[in-house]
Write a protein that holds these residues in place. Structure first.
Motif, short mmCIF file in Angstrom:
data_model
loop_
_atom_site.label_atom_id
_atom_site.label_comp_id
_atom_site.label_asym_id
_atom_site.label_seq_id
_atom_site.Cartn_x
_atom_site.Cartn_y
_atom_site.Cartn_z
N ALA A 186 -3.84 -11.47 -1.79
CA ALA A 186 -2.53 -12.09 -1.97
C ALA A 186 -1.91 -12.50 -0.63
CB ALA A 186 -1.60 -11.13 -2.70
N LYS A 187 -2.16 -11.72 0.42
CA LYS A 187 -1.64 -12.07 1.74
C LYS A 187 -2.38 -13.27 2.32
CE LYS A 187 0.15 -7.56 2.89
NZ LYS A 187 -0.02 -6.33 3.64
N SER B 272 -4.84 -15.21 -5.78
CA SER B 272 -4.64 -13.84 -6.24
C SER B 272 -4.75 -13.69 -7.75
CB SER B 272 -3.31 -13.29 -5.75
OG SER B 272 -2.24 -14.03 -6.25
N ASP C 13 -4.12 -6.79 -2.62
CA ASP C 13 -3.13 -6.96 -1.55
C ASP C 13 -3.64 -7.85 -0.42
OD1 ASP C 13 -1.31 -5.50 -2.98
OD2 ASP C 13 -1.44 -3.71 -1.73
N PRO C 14 -4.84 -7.63 0.11
CA PRO C 14 -5.34 -8.54 1.15
C PRO C 14 -5.55 -9.97 0.64
CG PRO C 14 -6.62 -6.51 1.13
CD PRO C 14 -5.74 -6.48 -0.06
N HIS D 113 4.72 3.90 -10.95
CA HIS D 113 4.65 2.60 -10.29
C HIS D 113 5.92 1.80 -10.57
CE1 HIS D 113 2.87 -1.21 -8.92
NE2 HIS D 113 2.05 -0.42 -8.25
N PRO E 270 -4.89 -2.50 -6.08
CA PRO E 270 -4.13 -2.85 -4.88
C PRO E 270 -4.98 -2.96 -3.62
CG PRO E 270 -3.02 -1.12 -6.10
CD PRO E 270 -4.36 -1.30 -6.72
N THR F 161 12.84 -5.58 -1.72
CA THR F 161 12.02 -6.74 -1.42
C THR F 161 12.91 -7.97 -1.39
OG1 THR F 161 10.18 -5.72 -2.59
CG2 THR F 161 10.01 -8.08 -2.14
N MET G 192 0.83 -1.19 0.00
CA MET G 192 0.00 0.00 0.00
C MET G 192 0.87 1.25 0.00
SD MET G 192 -3.09 -0.19 -0.40
CE MET G 192 -4.58 0.65 -0.27
#
Length: 130
Positions: A56-57, A63, A53-54, A115, A49, A124, A1
């Motif tokens: 994918a987690k 996802s 994002d949630p 981006h 996103p 990462t 995020m």
């Protein structure tokens, strides 16, 4: 995020600049068209996103199907909104189709460029050597 915030705010500034520039260059129709085009593209690109994002987690396997389904829904919704606002002939009641197209292209290019730049600067961990 965090990456989205780094991208969203500068893109929003570019959208406002495009709207103002279109309004100065083309009047009220261009102002409205640029607002619709920039806003729709910003919503289209910024919504992913928040949903993905949630997901994918929680489940990395889910996802990709969720991303493809969400993209399809967004694309159909964007076409429906544009058809409602611009009509079948491409001329809305008070919107410039050229301003809509220009704002969408400039917004998308700005978003993708920022981006990409933000992703290149994020550290990462790729390998787990432990």
């Amino acid at each position: 995020m965090r990456i989205v915030r780094r991208v969203f705010v500068p893109t929003l500034v570019v959208v406002v600049a495009v709207i103002v520039g279109s309004g100065i260059a083309g009047g009220r129709e261009a102002f409205g068209g640029a607002a619709v085009g920039g806003g729709l593209t910003l919503a289209f690109l910024g919504a992913s996103p928040g949903l993905l994002d949630p997901v994918a987690k929680a489940s990395p396997v889910a996802s990709l199907p969720v991303a493809l389904g969400f993209f399809t829904v967004k694309a159909v919704a964007a076409v429906a909104v544009l058809m409602l606002l611009l009509g079948d002939d491409g001329r809305g009641p008070q919107l410039s189709s050229r301003a809509v197209a220009a704002a969408m292209i400039i917004t998308a290019l700005t978003w993708v460029t920022l981006h990409f730049r933000a992703l290149r600067r994020v550290r990462t961990p790729i390998y787990d050597l432990g």
